[in-house]
Design an enzyme around this catalytic site. Structure first.
Site, PDB file in Angstrom:
ATOM      1  N   GLY A  27       0.833  -1.194   0.000  1.00  0.00           N
ATOM      2  CA  GLY A  27       0.000   0.000   0.000  1.00  0.00           C
ATOM      3  C   GLY A  27       0.864   1.239   0.000  1.00  0.00           C
ATOM      4  O   GLY A  27       2.098   1.165  -0.016  1.00  0.00           O
ATOM      5  N   PRO A  28       0.252   2.405   0.030  1.00  0.00           N
ATOM      6  CA  PRO A  28       1.006   3.672  -0.013  1.00  0.00           C
ATOM      7  C   PRO A  28       1.877   3.838   1.225  1.00  0.00           C
ATOM      8  O   PRO A  28       1.647   3.199   2.254  1.00  0.00           O
ATOM      9  CB  PRO A  28      -0.094   4.736  -0.076  1.00  0.00           C
ATOM     10  CG  PRO A  28      -1.326   4.011  -0.492  1.00  0.00           C
ATOM     11  CD  PRO A  28      -1.198   2.621   0.030  1.00  0.00           C
ATOM     12  N   PRO A  29       2.871   4.723   1.144  1.00  0.00           N
ATOM     13  CA  PRO A  29       3.710   4.993   2.318  1.00  0.00           C
ATOM     14  C   PRO A  29       2.897   5.635   3.437  1.00  0.00           C
ATOM     15  O   PRO A  29       1.936   6.362   3.196  1.00  0.00           O
ATOM     16  CB  PRO A  29       4.780   5.955   1.783  1.00  0.00           C
ATOM     17  CG  PRO A  29       4.758   5.792   0.304  1.00  0.00           C
ATOM     18  CD  PRO A  29       3.364   5.423  -0.062  1.00  0.00           C
ATOM     19  N   GLY A  53       1.238   2.412   7.821  1.00  0.00           N
ATOM     20  CA  GLY A  53       1.461   1.585   9.003  1.00  0.00           C
ATOM     21  C   GLY A  53       1.881   0.166   8.716  1.00  0.00           C
ATOM     22  O   GLY A  53       1.684  -0.715   9.567  1.00  0.00           O
ATOM     23  N   LYS A  54       2.492  -0.090   7.574  1.00  0.00           N
ATOM     24  CA  LYS A  54       2.867  -1.475   7.225  1.00  0.00           C
ATOM     25  C   LYS A  54       3.970  -1.988   8.144  1.00  0.00           C
ATOM     26  O   LYS A  54       3.886  -3.096   8.682  1.00  0.00           O
ATOM     27  CB  LYS A  54       3.314  -1.531   5.757  1.00  0.00           C
ATOM     28  CG  LYS A  54       2.251  -1.114   4.763  1.00  0.00           C
ATOM     29  CD  LYS A  54       2.726  -1.265   3.350  1.00  0.00           C
ATOM     30  CE  LYS A  54       3.879  -0.329   3.015  1.00  0.00           C
ATOM     31  NZ  LYS A  54       3.493   1.097   3.110  1.00  0.00           N
ATOM     32  N   THR A  55       5.016  -1.196   8.317  1.00  0.00           N
ATOM     33  CA  THR A  55       6.149  -1.649   9.122  1.00  0.00           C
ATOM     34  C   THR A  55       5.796  -1.702  10.606  1.00  0.00           C
ATOM     35  O   THR A  55       6.098  -2.683  11.298  1.00  0.00           O
ATOM     36  CB  THR A  55       7.345  -0.717   8.900  1.00  0.00           C
ATOM     37  OG1 THR A  55       7.652  -0.664   7.499  1.00  0.00           O
ATOM     38  CG2 THR A  55       8.561  -1.211   9.664  1.00  0.00           C
ATOM     39  N   SER A  74      -6.052   3.077 -17.297  1.00  0.00           N
ATOM     40  CA  SER A  74      -7.319   3.501 -16.685  1.00  0.00           C
ATOM     41  C   SER A  74      -7.787   4.880 -17.142  1.00  0.00           C
ATOM     42  O   SER A  74      -8.892   5.298 -16.800  1.00  0.00           O
ATOM     43  CB  SER A  74      -7.191   3.485 -15.158  1.00  0.00           C
ATOM     44  OG  SER A  74      -6.206   4.409 -14.736  1.00  0.00           O
ATOM     45  N   LYS A 129      -8.684   5.775  -5.403  1.00  0.00           N
ATOM     46  CA  LYS A 129      -9.274   6.770  -6.315  1.00  0.00           C
ATOM     47  C   LYS A 129     -10.479   7.467  -5.689  1.00  0.00           C
ATOM     48  O   LYS A 129     -10.677   8.672  -5.897  1.00  0.00           O
ATOM     49  CB  LYS A 129      -9.661   6.090  -7.620  1.00  0.00           C
ATOM     50  CG  LYS A 129      -8.444   5.622  -8.432  1.00  0.00           C
ATOM     51  CD  LYS A 129      -8.831   4.900  -9.694  1.00  0.00           C
ATOM     52  CE  LYS A 129      -7.587   4.483 -10.482  1.00  0.00           C
ATOM     53  NZ  LYS A 129      -7.895   3.771 -11.730  1.00  0.00           N
TER      54      LYS A 129
END
Length: 832
Positions: free
Chosen positions: A406-408, A411-413, A728, A771
């Site tokens: 996902g985008p920076p 909260g991934k890390t 798209s 989007k």
């Protein structure tokens, strides 16, 4: 005293028992008698046997000898135990005192010890009995002296004794000059032996130097040579004196060669011993010094062996480690190889073999920890709770391999750290961004200077357990060059069927990674290779809505920033309306990273005000620009206006969703299509497909055919410095093109996305949630999406609140909604 014995002479199934002794001394001291020498129990003596040879009978008793060949002039003691042989000796003493000595072949002695008459050599030596002594055991000892050579024409056995019909063999003398030359060569060999320090006895050379007779010299040297029965028999059967001397010269040369080789071996052994003694002495000194310093090597080796006994690893691994310990023990402590081996063993013992932390399988505890650390992220939290539920039922199952993309700033890390906290596991992070060397994953071989294990084994060592949570950060940013492809090496790490025997090139032994929970993070899932992606469970973390960002800021960001700024004891807070203004006009990002920086900046401003003015500043919408500067994002009024040739599209990037304006304009020309705005190949193809559809359906939109030949069409996508690509924008380009061709304005209240084919069908796209969030950030409430993306809204219905979404199948549906009635050409100027 070596004893020569056998079972007897066999003929006609009769055996004659005999037993002989060949006495030899090992002192090497010669006993002089006349000119002769006695050595090894054999006495060489000058004896005149002329009268004896003249009166020699034709039939003589036979005495077989084993392991010895008696030559003429040689004196040998024999022990005779067989009655028939004794009878022959007694008869000879009464008559001629002569016996025939025949050597036994050695080919039959090793099998059963019994020999037949056919096992005796035909050529032997006639000997004279010099002395006889009876012994108490019933046998006799005799001393015989060789007289001359003889050929046994026939060996006869009867009940009384063993005898042979003999024929005396004359020793043909050679040319005197040749014999003297051979004697000279033999003496030169003996001098060479003396000069090199090799000699049969201390006075061997002195005695030999006084001899001149070739026969005596040959007998003297022959008594010192160590010959086998076959070699001695071959010399005995020599036809003339020349051949006899040549044989002695040959065997003497062999003795010298053997002596030189033995001396060389002894010399090398002495040098090796001297070197070993020197090294031993130095090592003992080093050991004493290290003992004073508390760094004794023996204690280190013993400590390693004790650790090996307690190592919780397989037998194959223990055997390899033990081999390396033995290698270290044999290696000089100060050598480079010892350092490499020692570092290797330190690494092996530092790894947590079989060490596991106990999982906390309380679902309520895990849910509490995840909710405290992160807002939302329902899919991820559900997956972790599912894993804990499975572990409650089955303790030894495989750990999941997850990939958060996902985008920076979403909260991934940090989510991986919360998962480790909820499971009570150790946590370690590995960043693979920019890694291009395959050895970073699998380790370097120990042959290289400065070799180290790969990053995963280093992480296992730092974690201190074999079941930690390892975060593989920036997986999509792995590179590749001439040193290999790290993503290919990751296939074994992230495969539950293979990583239970993960092989690191440095360690050279397998390690079990199946108990590790791997969590990879990526911004762009398409940048990860398909085989690697297939090994992971991909979970998407979409951007946050305005309400989610507001909740995250109030619940997490502000409290953390206040504590870090030292304002924990102060009544400091940021109102919701100020946070909304910051989120809308200063950040406009998918995550909350930039928002966190701004909140920290405000807290630092409040801390400075407290230190300088002794009071807290109150942040309002009216004064926020004083501390943060002018607002970066303002509402774009052009988006909301109805313009000819300007359509609003929605795009997805690795940093979240974005709005996209596509502009088209007609100008006199020859039907040329111009594309600008740093467009990718896919986006250029979408523009050509849209123009082809417009030309094919020109009559439906009342477009004259000459328009396509008399006018050029220019399509531009603003923010020309930003690369843009993807299919798209197809429907957005078609809308912009038809608006420019028909001069019909496009409704500014719509934003659209969808891939267009040549039949006008709207194909599905990706990034629906991003989007929608981009449209809401820009205050656009009417959206157009492909109908096939309708299911993508399931589970994120709260994101679509406050917006109206039209699900369309065909381009005509879009054009009917967004194309307004045509206007006067003069009034429809772009930019007005």
């Amino acid at each position: 005293m070596p004893r020569l014995c056998g079972k007897g002479i066999k003929e006609d199934n009769r055996y004659l028992e005999f037993q002989y002794d060949f006495q030899s001394t090992k002192t090497g001291a010669p006993i002089r008698s006349e000119w002769g020498i006695k050595k090894g129990g054999v006495r060489m003596k000058s004896v005149s046997n002329q009268n004896t040879q003249e009166n020699m009978p034709e039939i003589l008793p036979v005495i077989p000898t084993m392991d010895v060949v008696v030559f003429p002039h040689m004196i040998v003691p024999l022990l005779v135990m067989d009655e028939k042989i004794i009878k022959g000796v007694n008869q000879s003493l009464q008559e001629s005192k002569m016996v025939l000595l025949l050597a036994a072949k050695n080919n039959n002695l090793d099998n059963h010890g019994a020999i037949g008459t056919q096992d005796l050599y035909q050529v032997g030596t006639i000997a004279s009995i010099m002395r006889l002594i009876k012994i108490p055991e019933g046998g006799i000892k005799i001393l015989v002296q060789g007289v001359c050579k003889a050929n046994a024409k026939e060996v006869v056995t009867d009940e009384d004794m063993l005898s042979a019909l003999i024929e005396r063999v004359e020793f043909v003398p050679g040319d005197k000059s040749e014999l003297m030359a051979q004697v000279k060569h033999i003496k030169m060999l003996t001098e060479k032996m003396v000069s090199s320090g090799h000699s049969f006895s201390p006075d061997f050379h002195i005695i030999l130097s006084k001899m001149q007779d070739p026969e005596k010299i040959a007998d003297f040297i022959l008594s010192h040579l160590n010959l086998s029965v076959e070699q001695a028999q071959q010399l005995l059967e020599s036809s003339n004196q020349k051949a006899f001397l040549e044989g002695i010269y040959y065997h003497l040369s062999r003795e010298i060669e053997v002596a030189e080789i033995q001396e060389k071996i002894r010399s090398n052994a002495r040098e090796s011993m001297n070197k070993s003694q020197k090294e031993y002495y130095l090592r003992e000194q080093i050991r004493a010094i290290k003992k004073e310093l508390g760094e004794e090597d023996d204690e280190e080796i013993d400590a390693m062996r004790e650790k090996l006994l307690t190592l919780n690893a397989g037998e194959e691994i223990k055997a390899e480690v033990n081999r390396q310990i033995n290698r270290l023990e044999r290696t000089a402590p100060d050598s480079l190889e010892a350092t490499v081996t020692r570092n290797y063993l330190e690494w092996v013992f530092a790894l947590p073999w079989g060490v596991e932390t106990v999982d906390n399988l309380d679902i309520a505890h895990a849910k509490k920890v995840l909710d405290e650390d992160h807002f939302g992220l329902k899919d991820v939290k559900d997956r972790i709770l599912d894993f804990i539920s499975v572990r409650n039922l089955k303790k030894n199952g495989h750990s999941p391999i997850l990939c958060f993309y996902g985008p920076p700033g979403t909260g991934k890390t940090s989510l991986g750290q919360s998962i480790a906290k909820s499971l009570n596991r150790n946590y370690i992070r590995i960043s693979l961004g920019g890694v291009k060397d395959e050895a970073e994953i699998r380790g370097h071989r120990r042959t290289y200077v400065g070799a180290m294990p790969g990053r995963f084994m280093q992480a296992i060592r730092k974690a201190g357990s074999c079941n930690p949570v390892i975060i593989i950060d920036e997986l999509d940013k792995i590179g590749a060059d001439f040193r290999g492809d790290p993503s290919a090496a990751m296939l074994e790490v992230l495969d539950p069927q293979q990583n239970n025997t993960f092989y690191d090139n440095y360690l050279g032994i397998p390690f079990d990674l199946s108990k590790v929970m791997f969590i990879a993070t990526a911004n762009n899932i398409d940048a990860i290779s398909e085989p690697l992606r297939d090994r992971m469970e991909v979970i998407e973390l979409s951007g946050y809505t305005l309400d989610e960002k507001l909740s995250i800021s109030k619940k997490y960001l502000i409290n953390k920033a206040v504590n870090d700024a030292g304002l924990g004891d102060q009544k400091f807070n940021i109102e919701d309306k100020v946070l909304k203004d910051i989120i809308m006009n200063y950040t406009r990002e998918s995550g909350v990273r930039q928002c966190e920086r701004i909140v920290r900046k405000l807290c630092s401003k409040a801390a400075r005000s407290l230190v300088e003015d002794h009071k807290l500043v109150n942040f309002e919408i009216s004064n926020i620009d004083k501390y943060l500067g002018p607002r970066r994002f303002m509402d774009d009024l052009l988006i909301q206006e109805d313009k000819v040739g300007i359509a609003t599209g929605l795009a997805w990037t690795s940093y979240g969703g974005e709005t996209l304006k596509i502009e088209a304009i007609l100008m006199p020309g020859k039907g040329k299509l111009t594309l600008t705005g740093q467009l990718g190949n896919v986006m250029k193809e979408s523009a050509h497909a849209a123009l082809s559809y417009a030309r094919a359906h020109s009559k439906e939109f009342n477009i004259p055919d000459k328009t396509f030949t008399n006018f050029d069409l220019h399509i531009h996508v603003p923010a020309g410095a930003v690369p843009k690509d993807g299919p798209s924008a197809g429907i957005t380009m078609l809308t912009s093109i038809l608006s420019a061709l028909t001069q019909r304005p496009i409704s500014g209240k719509y934003a659209m996305t969808g891939e267009l084919n040549l039949r006008g069908e709207i194909m599905p796209i990706g990034g629906v949630k991003e989007k929608i969030l981009a449209a809401k950030r820009n205050k656009i409430s009417n959206l157009i999406f492909p109908y096939q993306n309708k299911n993508d809204l399931v589970g994120i219905e709260e994101v679509a609140e406050d917006v109206a979404i039209s699900w369309v199948h065909h381009a005509n549906e879009v054009l009917d909604m967004v194309l307004m009635p045509s206007v006067d050409l003069k009034k429809a100027r772009l930019g007005n």
